[in-house]
Scaffold this motif. Structure first.
Motif, PDB file in Angstrom:
ATOM      1  N   SER A  93       0.853  -1.188   0.000  1.00 43.01           N
ATOM      2  CA  SER A  93       0.000   0.000   0.000  1.00 43.01           C
ATOM      3  C   SER A  93       0.886   1.233   0.000  1.00 43.01           C
ATOM      4  CB  SER A  93      -0.909   0.002   1.232  1.00 43.01           C
ATOM      5  OG  SER A  93      -1.659   1.197   1.321  1.00 43.01           O
ATOM      6  N   GLY A  94       0.604   2.182  -0.882  1.00 46.92           N
ATOM      7  CA  GLY A  94       1.377   3.412  -0.911  1.00 46.92           C
ATOM      8  C   GLY A  94       2.065   3.633  -2.242  1.00 46.92           C
ATOM      9  N   ARG A 107      20.555  14.099  -5.637  1.00 49.55           N
ATOM     10  CA  ARG A 107      19.691  12.945  -5.827  1.00 49.55           C
ATOM     11  C   ARG A 107      19.078  12.951  -7.218  1.00 49.55           C
ATOM     12  NH1 ARG A 107      16.515  12.156  -0.022  1.00 49.55           N
ATOM     13  NH2 ARG A 107      18.412  11.931   1.244  1.00 49.55           N
ATOM     14  N   SER A 108      18.962  11.759  -7.779  1.00 48.30           N
ATOM     15  CA  SER A 108      18.390  11.604  -9.113  1.00 48.30           C
ATOM     16  C   SER A 108      17.314  10.531  -9.063  1.00 48.30           C
ATOM     17  CB  SER A 108      19.484  11.207 -10.112  1.00 48.30           C
ATOM     18  OG  SER A 108      18.949  10.989 -11.399  1.00 48.30           O
ATOM     19  N   ALA A 109      16.069  10.905  -9.394  1.00 49.05           N
ATOM     20  CA  ALA A 109      14.957   9.952  -9.375  1.00 49.05           C
ATOM     21  C   ALA A 109      15.117   8.937 -10.493  1.00 49.05           C
ATOM     22  CB  ALA A 109      13.635  10.699  -9.515  1.00 49.05           C
ATOM     23  N   PHE A 110      14.788   7.700 -10.181  1.00 51.99           N
ATOM     24  CA  PHE A 110      14.904   6.628 -11.171  1.00 51.99           C
ATOM     25  C   PHE A 110      13.534   6.147 -11.634  1.00 51.99           C
ATOM     26  CE2 PHE A 110      15.523   1.876 -11.773  1.00 51.99           C
ATOM     27  CZ  PHE A 110      15.873   1.991 -13.111  1.00 51.99           C
ATOM     28  N   ILE A 111      12.736   5.634 -10.703  1.00 48.92           N
ATOM     29  CA  ILE A 111      11.441   5.085 -11.080  1.00 48.92           C
ATOM     30  C   ILE A 111      10.545   5.001  -9.843  1.00 48.92           C
ATOM     31  CG2 ILE A 111      12.076   2.669 -10.681  1.00 48.92           C
ATOM     32  CD1 ILE A 111      10.511   1.924 -13.205  1.00 48.92           C
ATOM     33  N   GLY A 112       9.257   5.045 -10.038  1.00 49.14           N
ATOM     34  CA  GLY A 112       8.307   4.912  -8.942  1.00 49.14           C
ATOM     35  C   GLY A 112       7.687   3.532  -8.922  1.00 49.14           C
ATOM     36  N   MET A 113       7.273   3.091  -7.738  1.00 46.78           N
ATOM     37  CA  MET A 113       6.652   1.785  -7.560  1.00 46.78           C
ATOM     38  C   MET A 113       5.317   1.946  -6.834  1.00 46.78           C
ATOM     39  SD  MET A 113       8.593  -0.486  -8.889  1.00 46.78           S
ATOM     40  CE  MET A 113      10.147  -0.173  -9.745  1.00 46.78           C
ATOM     41  N   PRO A 114       4.197   1.683  -7.516  1.00 45.62           N
ATOM     42  CA  PRO A 114       2.884   1.788  -6.885  1.00 45.62           C
ATOM     43  C   PRO A 114       2.466   0.478  -6.220  1.00 45.62           C
ATOM     44  CG  PRO A 114       2.619   1.384  -9.227  1.00 45.62           C
ATOM     45  CD  PRO A 114       4.107   1.446  -8.959  1.00 45.62           C
ATOM     46  N   ASP A 115       1.241   0.453  -5.713  1.00 43.55           N
ATOM     47  CA  ASP A 115       0.684  -0.749  -5.088  1.00 43.55           C
ATOM     48  C   ASP A 115       0.847  -1.973  -6.001  1.00 43.55           C
ATOM     49  OD1 ASP A 115      -0.150   1.049  -3.238  1.00 43.55           O
ATOM     50  OD2 ASP A 115      -2.291   0.711  -3.499  1.00 43.55           O
ATOM     51  N   ARG A 148       4.348   8.684  -0.057  1.00 44.19           N
ATOM     52  CA  ARG A 148       3.175   8.817   0.809  1.00 44.19           C
ATOM     53  C   ARG A 148       3.306   7.735   1.872  1.00 44.19           C
ATOM     54  NH1 ARG A 148      -0.970   6.603  -3.780  1.00 44.19           N
ATOM     55  NH2 ARG A 148      -0.277   8.540  -4.768  1.00 44.19           N
ATOM     56  N   ASP A 149       2.465   7.726   2.858  1.00 37.48           N
ATOM     57  CA  ASP A 149       2.513   6.666   3.868  1.00 37.48           C
ATOM     58  C   ASP A 149       2.429   5.306   3.167  1.00 37.48           C
ATOM     59  OD1 ASP A 149       2.550   8.726   5.631  1.00 37.48           O
ATOM     60  OD2 ASP A 149       0.568   8.354   6.481  1.00 37.48           O
ATOM     61  N   THR A 150       3.356   4.410   3.490  1.00 38.86           N
ATOM     62  CA  THR A 150       3.531   3.197   2.690  1.00 38.86           C
ATOM     63  C   THR A 150       3.775   1.976   3.563  1.00 38.86           C
ATOM     64  OG1 THR A 150       4.436   4.434   0.803  1.00 38.86           O
ATOM     65  CG2 THR A 150       5.023   2.113   0.944  1.00 38.86           C
ATOM     66  N   TRP A 151       3.211   0.836   3.119  1.00 40.04           N
ATOM     67  CA  TRP A 151       3.504  -0.470   3.705  1.00 40.04           C
ATOM     68  C   TRP A 151       4.252  -1.305   2.681  1.00 40.04           C
ATOM     69  CZ3 TRP A 151       3.197  -2.434   8.483  1.00 40.04           C
ATOM     70  CH2 TRP A 151       2.376  -1.788   9.420  1.00 40.04           C
ATOM     71  N   LEU A 152       5.371  -1.910   3.101  1.00 36.05           N
ATOM     72  CA  LEU A 152       6.136  -2.818   2.245  1.00 36.05           C
ATOM     73  C   LEU A 152       6.086  -4.234   2.785  1.00 36.05           C
ATOM     74  CD1 LEU A 152       9.497  -1.038   1.283  1.00 36.05           C
ATOM     75  CD2 LEU A 152       7.333  -1.075   0.031  1.00 36.05           C
ATOM     76  N   LEU A 153       6.169  -5.181   1.867  1.00 40.00           N
ATOM     77  CA  LEU A 153       6.348  -6.595   2.217  1.00 40.00           C
ATOM     78  C   LEU A 153       7.740  -7.002   1.792  1.00 40.00           C
ATOM     79  CD1 LEU A 153       4.055  -9.631   1.718  1.00 40.00           C
ATOM     80  CD2 LEU A 153       6.218  -9.580   0.442  1.00 40.00           C
ATOM     81  N   CYS A 154       8.401  -7.792   2.617  1.00 38.16           N
ATOM     82  CA  CYS A 154       9.737  -8.310   2.297  1.00 38.16           C
ATOM     83  C   CYS A 154       9.705  -9.829   2.253  1.00 38.16           C
ATOM     84  CB  CYS A 154      10.765  -7.849   3.324  1.00 38.16           C
ATOM     85  SG  CYS A 154      12.428  -8.530   3.045  1.00 38.16           S
ATOM     86  N   LEU A 155      10.094 -10.378   1.106  1.00 37.90           N
ATOM     87  CA  LEU A 155      10.346 -11.812   0.979  1.00 37.90           C
ATOM     88  C   LEU A 155      11.830 -12.004   1.282  1.00 37.90           C
ATOM     89  CD1 LEU A 155       9.290 -14.643   0.001  1.00 37.90           C
ATOM     90  CD2 LEU A 155      10.148 -14.003  -2.264  1.00 37.90           C
ATOM     91  N   PRO A 156      12.171 -12.581   2.455  1.00 39.48           N
ATOM     92  CA  PRO A 156      13.572 -12.621   2.879  1.00 39.48           C
ATOM     93  C   PRO A 156      14.494 -13.295   1.868  1.00 39.48           C
ATOM     94  CG  PRO A 156      12.121 -13.203   4.697  1.00 39.48           C
ATOM     95  CD  PRO A 156      11.268 -13.165   3.453  1.00 39.48           C
ATOM     96  N   GLN A 157      15.761 -12.919   1.935  1.00 40.61           N
ATOM     97  CA  GLN A 157      16.747 -13.400   0.967  1.00 40.61           C
ATOM     98  C   GLN A 157      16.801 -14.925   0.915  1.00 40.61           C
ATOM     99  OE1 GLN A 157      18.187 -11.345  -0.993  1.00 40.61           O
ATOM    100  NE2 GLN A 157      19.862 -12.462  -1.946  1.00 40.61           N
ATOM    101  N   ALA A 158      16.746 -15.573   2.058  1.00 43.32           N
ATOM    102  CA  ALA A 158      16.822 -17.041   2.075  1.00 43.32           C
ATOM    103  C   ALA A 158      15.634 -17.661   1.349  1.00 43.32           C
ATOM    104  CB  ALA A 158      16.872 -17.543   3.524  1.00 43.32           C
ATOM    105  N   ALA A 159      14.441 -17.104   1.553  1.00 42.92           N
ATOM    106  CA  ALA A 159      13.248 -17.608   0.869  1.00 42.92           C
ATOM    107  C   ALA A 159      13.325 -17.325  -0.628  1.00 42.92           C
ATOM    108  CB  ALA A 159      12.000 -16.970   1.465  1.00 42.92           C
ATOM    109  N   PHE A 160      13.804 -16.136  -0.986  1.00 48.90           N
ATOM    110  CA  PHE A 160      13.964 -15.778  -2.397  1.00 48.90           C
ATOM    111  C   PHE A 160      14.907 -16.762  -3.090  1.00 48.90           C
ATOM    112  CE2 PHE A 160      16.307 -13.551  -5.734  1.00 48.90           C
ATOM    113  CZ  PHE A 160      15.286 -12.993  -6.491  1.00 48.90           C
TER     114      PHE A 160
END
Length: 247
Positions: free
Chosen positions: A60-61, A74-82, A105-117
């Motif tokens: 979300s965010g 700083r140089s913007a590269f790309i945006g990531m939406p929901d 904006r206020d944002t929630w991230l999910l992380c798939l840990p490196q070992a699982a990846f």
């Protein structure tokens, strides 16, 4: 009982095209391994130079990937939406991150840990097929960004960031002019002018903090430099857009 963000994370994983083909025990294992975290608008969620500890997705965010050079330039590269995964390059190479990830904006991230990846990459064909498709999409975006920075006008740069190449999941975007300006690397005033021009062409409609893509065909023609569609197919923006302060 699951809280709201845990339920959102489960729903997100369940919607991934590779998830359903996993054995039930692996699905349960992934649900237990993933983690979520949040950041307020303007905060750096993941700093440049930090070693990647997994593959990330925006639950979300909206986040901006930007590089930071000496002198804090700083140089913007790309945006990531929901709904978008990002950081696969760092996860695959297991190297320090080359960019900041900033919450627009206020944002929630999910992380798939490196070992699982790494486990999924080593053992699961549908996951790898999805990853290859995802990397191909990222390559296409990168090539487009290079072309845009060298050849395209500000009007086409804004239009490009509204296209399906960068916003795949929805055609009604909840994004302010300030956010869009940071993604494109243009001033809010320039973004405002371009959006009004696109609205006059019937490509978008503006309504209090959202941009609705009215005609993807017209947007594609605009990006290709082709003449606009017939005037009868172009619809003027709502009157409220003339006083709107957001896109």
């Amino acid at each position: 009982m699951l809280n709201g963000i845990e339920a959102m994370a489960r729903q997100f994983l369940a919607a991934q095209p590779w998830f359903a083909s996993l054995p039930a025990d692996e699905q349960a294992r992934l649900h237990a391994e993933v983690n979520t975290f949040t950041a307020r608008k303007g905060e750096v969620l993941l700093p440049q130079g930090q070693r990647a500890d997994g593959w990330y997705a925006v639950l979300s965010g909206l986040v901006l990937l930007e590089s930071e050079s000496e002198g804090n330039r700083r140089s913007a590269f790309i945006g990531m939406p929901d709904g978008e995964w990002f950081g696969e390059g760092s996860a695959l190479k297991n190297e320090p991150r080359r960019y900041n990830v900033v919450a627009l904006r206020d944002t929630w991230l999910l992380c798939l840990p490196q070992a699982a990846f790494q486990r999924l990459q080593a053992q699961h064909l549908p996951f790898n097929q999805f990853l290859v498709q995802h990397l191909n999409m990222r390559l296409g975006q990168a090539m487009t960004l290079i072309e845009t920075g060298r050849l395209r006008s500000p009007d086409q740069r804004v239009a490009l960031y509204l296209s399906r190449q960068f916003w795949r999941s929805t055609r009604q975007l909840y994004i302010t002019q300030d956010e869009l300006g940071k993604l494109v690397g243009l001033s809010r005033q320039t973004v405002n002018r371009v959006l009004r021009s696109l609205a006059q062409l019937g490509i978008v409609a503006l309504d209090h903090g959202r941009v609705r893509i009215r005609c993807d065909q017209a947007l594609s023609r605009f990006l290709a430099g082709e003449p606009p569609m017939e005037a009868s197919s172009a619809v003027a923006p709502p009157a409220s857009a003339a006083q709107d302060t957001e896109a």
